[in-house]
Design a protein around this motif. Structure first.
Motif, PDB file in Angstrom:
ATOM      1  N   LYS A 126      -0.340  -2.869  -2.358  1.00 22.73           N
ATOM      2  CA  LYS A 126      -0.776  -1.748  -2.442  1.00 22.73           C
ATOM      3  C   LYS A 126      -0.150  -0.401  -2.130  1.00 22.73           C
ATOM      4  CE  LYS A 126      -5.845  -2.993  -2.937  1.00 22.73           C
ATOM      5  NZ  LYS A 126      -7.038  -3.016  -2.540  1.00 22.73           N
ATOM      6  N   ARG A 127       0.334  -0.568  -0.769  1.00 22.20           N
ATOM      7  CA  ARG A 127       1.382   0.412  -0.178  1.00 22.20           C
ATOM      8  C   ARG A 127       2.711   0.631  -0.777  1.00 22.20           C
ATOM      9  NH1 ARG A 127      -0.808   1.954   4.949  1.00 22.20           N
ATOM     10  NH2 ARG A 127       1.338   2.469   5.614  1.00 22.20           N
ATOM     11  N   ALA A 128       3.151  -0.609  -1.258  1.00 26.56           N
ATOM     12  CA  ALA A 128       4.412  -0.872  -2.065  1.00 26.56           C
ATOM     13  C   ALA A 128       4.400   0.149  -3.329  1.00 26.56           C
ATOM     14  CB  ALA A 128       4.925  -2.003  -2.153  1.00 26.56           C
ATOM     15  N   LYS A 129       3.177   0.148  -3.936  1.00 30.80           N
ATOM     16  CA  LYS A 129       2.915   1.093  -5.119  1.00 30.80           C
ATOM     17  C   LYS A 129       2.999   2.432  -4.903  1.00 30.80           C
ATOM     18  CE  LYS A 129       0.442  -2.747  -7.455  1.00 30.80           C
ATOM     19  NZ  LYS A 129      -0.855  -2.892  -8.120  1.00 30.80           N
ATOM     20  N   LYS A 130       2.453   2.860  -3.576  1.00 29.80           N
ATOM     21  CA  LYS A 130       2.598   4.149  -3.184  1.00 29.80           C
ATOM     22  C   LYS A 130       3.839   4.633  -2.487  1.00 29.80           C
ATOM     23  CE  LYS A 130      -2.553   4.128  -2.726  1.00 29.80           C
ATOM     24  NZ  LYS A 130      -3.746   4.469  -1.997  1.00 29.80           N
ATOM     25  N   GLU A 131       4.803   3.725  -2.191  1.00 29.50           N
ATOM     26  CA  GLU A 131       5.986   3.889  -1.697  1.00 29.50           C
ATOM     27  C   GLU A 131       5.744   4.030  -0.256  1.00 29.50           C
ATOM     28  OE1 GLU A 131       8.215   6.803  -3.868  1.00 29.50           O
ATOM     29  OE2 GLU A 131       8.706   5.342  -5.311  1.00 29.50           O
ATOM     30  N   GLU A 132       4.630   3.679   0.339  1.00 31.45           N
ATOM     31  CA  GLU A 132       4.354   3.673   1.989  1.00 31.45           C
ATOM     32  C   GLU A 132       4.849   2.578   2.701  1.00 31.45           C
ATOM     33  OE1 GLU A 132       0.131   4.013   2.105  1.00 31.45           O
ATOM     34  OE2 GLU A 132       0.142   5.934   0.959  1.00 31.45           O
ATOM     35  N   PRO A 133       5.309   2.708   3.914  1.00 24.17           N
ATOM     36  CA  PRO A 133       5.958   1.765   4.830  1.00 24.17           C
ATOM     37  C   PRO A 133       4.849   0.465   4.854  1.00 24.17           C
ATOM     38  CG  PRO A 133       5.092   3.685   6.437  1.00 24.17           C
ATOM     39  CD  PRO A 133       5.109   3.839   4.763  1.00 24.17           C
ATOM     40  N   PRO A 134       5.439  -0.482   4.812  1.00 26.03           N
ATOM     41  CA  PRO A 134       4.121  -1.891   5.079  1.00 26.03           C
ATOM     42  C   PRO A 134       3.706  -1.800   6.239  1.00 26.03           C
ATOM     43  CG  PRO A 134       6.502  -2.657   5.057  1.00 26.03           C
ATOM     44  CD  PRO A 134       6.556  -1.027   4.828  1.00 26.03           C
ATOM     45  N   VAL A 135       2.588  -2.804   6.433  1.00 23.59           N
ATOM     46  CA  VAL A 135       1.773  -3.135   7.538  1.00 23.59           C
ATOM     47  C   VAL A 135       2.280  -4.314   8.155  1.00 23.59           C
ATOM     48  CG1 VAL A 135      -0.400  -3.625   8.685  1.00 23.59           C
ATOM     49  CG2 VAL A 135      -0.060  -1.638   6.936  1.00 23.59           C
ATOM     50  N   GLU A 136       2.654  -4.679   9.535  1.00 20.75           N
ATOM     51  CA  GLU A 136       3.001  -5.837  10.116  1.00 20.75           C
ATOM     52  C   GLU A 136       2.053  -6.935  10.184  1.00 20.75           C
ATOM     53  OE1 GLU A 136       5.122  -5.174  13.943  1.00 20.75           O
ATOM     54  OE2 GLU A 136       6.482  -3.855  13.004  1.00 20.75           O
ATOM     55  N   GLU A 137       2.281  -8.021  10.075  1.00 19.25           N
ATOM     56  CA  GLU A 137       1.326  -9.129  10.409  1.00 19.25           C
ATOM     57  C   GLU A 137       1.147  -9.178  11.919  1.00 19.25           C
ATOM     58  OE1 GLU A 137       2.204 -12.801   8.562  1.00 19.25           O
ATOM     59  OE2 GLU A 137       2.415 -12.125   6.452  1.00 19.25           O
ATOM     60  N   SER A 138      -0.055  -9.520  11.939  1.00 24.67           N
ATOM     61  CA  SER A 138      -0.496  -9.351  13.273  1.00 24.67           C
ATOM     62  C   SER A 138      -1.574 -10.292  13.887  1.00 24.67           C
ATOM     63  CB  SER A 138      -1.118  -8.060  13.713  1.00 24.67           C
ATOM     64  OG  SER A 138      -2.174  -7.616  12.838  1.00 24.67           O
ATOM     65  N   CYS A 139      -2.038 -10.522  15.133  1.00 24.73           N
ATOM     66  CA  CYS A 139      -3.113 -11.469  15.544  1.00 24.73           C
ATOM     67  C   CYS A 139      -4.313 -11.104  14.831  1.00 24.73           C
ATOM     68  CB  CYS A 139      -3.322 -11.437  17.045  1.00 24.73           C
ATOM     69  SG  CYS A 139      -4.686 -12.262  17.688  1.00 24.73           S
ATOM     70  N   ALA A 140      -4.893 -12.190  14.500  1.00 25.05           N
ATOM     71  CA  ALA A 140      -6.137 -11.953  13.715  1.00 25.05           C
ATOM     72  C   ALA A 140      -7.288 -11.358  14.676  1.00 25.05           C
ATOM     73  CB  ALA A 140      -6.613 -13.244  13.236  1.00 25.05           C
ATOM     74  N   PHE A 141      -7.151 -11.483  15.802  1.00 27.37           N
ATOM     75  CA  PHE A 141      -8.175 -11.001  17.026  1.00 27.37           C
ATOM     76  C   PHE A 141      -7.798  -9.642  17.395  1.00 27.37           C
ATOM     77  CE2 PHE A 141     -10.342 -10.652  20.917  1.00 27.37           C
ATOM     78  CZ  PHE A 141     -11.745 -11.035  20.534  1.00 27.37           C
ATOM     79  N   CYS A 142      -6.987  -9.623  17.944  1.00 29.07           N
ATOM     80  CA  CYS A 142      -6.301  -8.604  18.875  1.00 29.07           C
ATOM     81  C   CYS A 142      -5.451  -7.580  18.236  1.00 29.07           C
ATOM     82  CB  CYS A 142      -5.812  -8.742  20.071  1.00 29.07           C
ATOM     83  SG  CYS A 142      -4.462  -9.566  20.250  1.00 29.07           S
ATOM     84  N   ARG A 143      -5.041  -7.805  16.853  1.00 30.57           N
ATOM     85  CA  ARG A 143      -4.133  -7.194  16.067  1.00 30.57           C
ATOM     86  C   ARG A 143      -2.751  -6.855  16.756  1.00 30.57           C
ATOM     87  NH1 ARG A 143      -5.458  -8.743  11.394  1.00 30.57           N
ATOM     88  NH2 ARG A 143      -7.756  -8.428  10.809  1.00 30.57           N
ATOM     89  N   THR A 144      -2.405  -7.558  17.806  1.00 30.17           N
ATOM     90  CA  THR A 144      -0.932  -7.539  18.369  1.00 30.17           C
ATOM     91  C   THR A 144       0.049  -7.953  17.262  1.00 30.17           C
ATOM     92  OG1 THR A 144      -1.823  -7.864  20.585  1.00 30.17           O
ATOM     93  CG2 THR A 144       0.681  -8.349  20.133  1.00 30.17           C
ATOM     94  N   PRO A 145       1.182  -7.352  16.842  1.00 34.80           N
ATOM     95  CA  PRO A 145       2.110  -7.580  15.762  1.00 34.80           C
ATOM     96  C   PRO A 145       2.840  -8.972  16.330  1.00 34.80           C
ATOM     97  CG  PRO A 145       2.346  -5.371  16.295  1.00 34.80           C
ATOM     98  CD  PRO A 145       1.332  -5.905  17.336  1.00 34.80           C
ATOM     99  N   TYR A 146       3.009  -9.847  15.361  1.00 37.20           N
ATOM    100  CA  TYR A 146       3.689 -11.175  15.605  1.00 37.20           C
ATOM    101  C   TYR A 146       4.998 -10.787  16.217  1.00 37.20           C
ATOM    102  CZ  TYR A 146       0.218 -13.708  12.664  1.00 37.20           C
ATOM    103  OH  TYR A 146      -0.931 -14.259  12.647  1.00 37.20           O
ATOM    104  N   CYS A 147       5.605 -11.650  16.912  1.00 33.09           N
ATOM    105  CA  CYS A 147       6.783 -11.567  17.810  1.00 33.09           C
ATOM    106  C   CYS A 147       7.661 -12.934  17.676  1.00 33.09           C
ATOM    107  CB  CYS A 147       6.355 -11.459  19.215  1.00 33.09           C
ATOM    108  SG  CYS A 147       5.705 -12.967  20.043  1.00 33.09           S
ATOM    109  N   ASP A 148       8.719 -12.599  17.791  1.00 33.33           N
ATOM    110  CA  ASP A 148       9.659 -13.880  17.750  1.00 33.33           C
ATOM    111  C   ASP A 148       9.578 -15.176  18.801  1.00 33.33           C
ATOM    112  OD1 ASP A 148      10.441 -12.572  19.979  1.00 33.33           O
ATOM    113  OD2 ASP A 148      12.778 -12.334  19.171  1.00 33.33           O
ATOM    114  N   GLU A 149      10.495 -16.019  18.722  1.00 36.63           N
ATOM    115  CA  GLU A 149       9.931 -17.154  19.476  1.00 36.63           C
ATOM    116  C   GLU A 149      10.071 -16.889  21.113  1.00 36.63           C
ATOM    117  OE1 GLU A 149      12.677 -20.312  18.154  1.00 36.63           O
ATOM    118  OE2 GLU A 149      11.320 -20.944  16.856  1.00 36.63           O
TER     119      GLU A 149
END
Length: 370
Positions: A126-149
């Motif tokens: 939906k944000r792509a249609k409005k040309e807005e920046p995407p939301v990062e995928e994050s932890c389902a509980f604390c919403r901390t963004p995913y990180c690398d290994e």
């Protein structure tokens, strides 16, 4: 007349007695020798009594099997299963159906993780249609963004500094499989699993039981040690450990104990234990009333853990196991946000994946109806 021997003895005695202080010294030596001999006799008698007592105690002491069979903590219901912090439903029995997040130290069911990712994809479309920046995928509980290994391993190490047994278990699995950027190191994995078990992880205790049962990670196979770890894990509320403990008792030809363990595991919702009990039912070791009671308890336990999200997640896993590309494609469209739950169900019906026969074959209620 005296004999020569008596004369010599008399002479030596006389000569010795004539020396100053010699008689007292010999008397002291004689008394100390007698005291030492008395102590030796007493110790021999005491040791004989002790050996007799130990022998009598060993004869009266019950063996390990009797102690296990009469252990009330082993046969009573374990602690309630841990709930997923997102959906508040008890976590699945299988370890691979839950994911540990070191950012918050929570164990989250895979269904909630998949639904969280799906929600982010729908928002981003939906944000792509409005040309807005995407939301990062994050932890389902604390919403901390995913990180690398590398960052993930750093978070795990931070959690281990707080003596988090789940973090120890997670990083031990990474060393065992060589994942998350860590080298494969079986000795390190074994050491970390032992540490997790010491901190109270029932999963680690169950895994150590499996290690000693199968002889993995360079450990010598030992069913007695495997049994000890499984018992500890069972008392900690680990249902798969109850299944494996029944298998160990079966290998030891303790079929009565094996059946008791499998009954409790099946009543806790374990389907593999239910299969073992079906075979015992066909052999006449279980009555129809007993099997019916176990089936009802098994169904209730699975209903407590079940939800629509988890049904979709488990169906996708089964499709991957069967390499059903059509069904995998349907679920991928759903998780990409292109299908709603209702549209996915209609698509499954259109392609013949939902019918009365398949529903009966896969659900515990269907097994009971059969």
């Amino acid at each position: 007349r005296k004999s020569s021997g008596e004369a010599i003895l008399t002479k030596e005695t006389t000569d010795t007695a004539a020396l100053p202080g010699t008689g007292a010294k010999m008397a002291d030596e004689e008394s100390s020798a007698l005291a030492a001999a008395a102590d030796e006799v007493a110790s021999m008698s005491v040791s004989g009594e002790t050996e007799g007592e130990h022998k009598k105690e060993n004869e009266t002491r019950p063996n390990a099997d009797v102690l296990v069979a009469n252990d009330p903590d082993l046969w009573k219901p374990g602690p309630p299963p841990e709930d997923c912090p997102v959906c508040m439903i008890p976590l699945p029995i299988a370890n691979d159906q839950s994911i540990y997040y070191p950012c918050c130290g929570m164990l989250i069911c895979r269904a909630c993780v998949n639904e969280s990712r799906r929600a982010v994809r729908i928002i981003n479309s939906k944000r792509a249609k409005k040309e807005e920046p995407p939301v990062e995928e994050s932890c389902a509980f604390c919403r901390t963004p995913y990180c690398d290994e590398d960052e993930y391993v750093k978070q795990l190490l931070l959690r281990t500094e707080k003596d988090d047994c789940k973090a120890y278990f997670s990083i031990a699995n990474s060393y065992r499989d060589g994942t998350n950027g860590l080298p494969k190191d079986e000795s390190k994995a074994l050491e970390l699993h032992i540490r997790a078990a010491e901190l109270g992880s029932a999963q680690a205790m169950a895994f150590l039981g499996y290690v000693y049962e199968s002889g993995e990670l360079g450990v010598i196979q030992d069913l007695d040690k495997a049994r000890e770890f499984y018992i500890k894990a069972v008392k900690g509320g680990n249902t798969p450990a109850r299944l494996r403990l029944g298998a160990v008792e079966f290998k030891r030809n303790k079929h009565d104990l094996a059946i008791r363990h499998w009954v409790i595991a099946a009543e806790g919702g374990h389907q593999a234990a239910m299969k073992h009990l079906w075979s015992y039912f066909y052999k006449g070791k279980l009555s129809k009333d007993e099997l019916e009671s176990i089936l009802r308890a098994n169904k209730n336990a699975n209903d407590e853990r079940n939800s629509e999200d988890r049904e979709r997640c488990s169906s996708l896993e089964k499709a991957k196991e069967n390499n059903d590309k059509m069904l995998i494609g349907l679920y991928h469209q759903y998780y990409l946000g292109n299908f709603t739950a209702k549209e996915l169900k209609m698509a499954r019906k259109d392609f013949g994946y939902i019918s009365r026969k398949t529903e009966l074959s896969f659900s515990p209620a269907g097994i009971y109806c059969c």
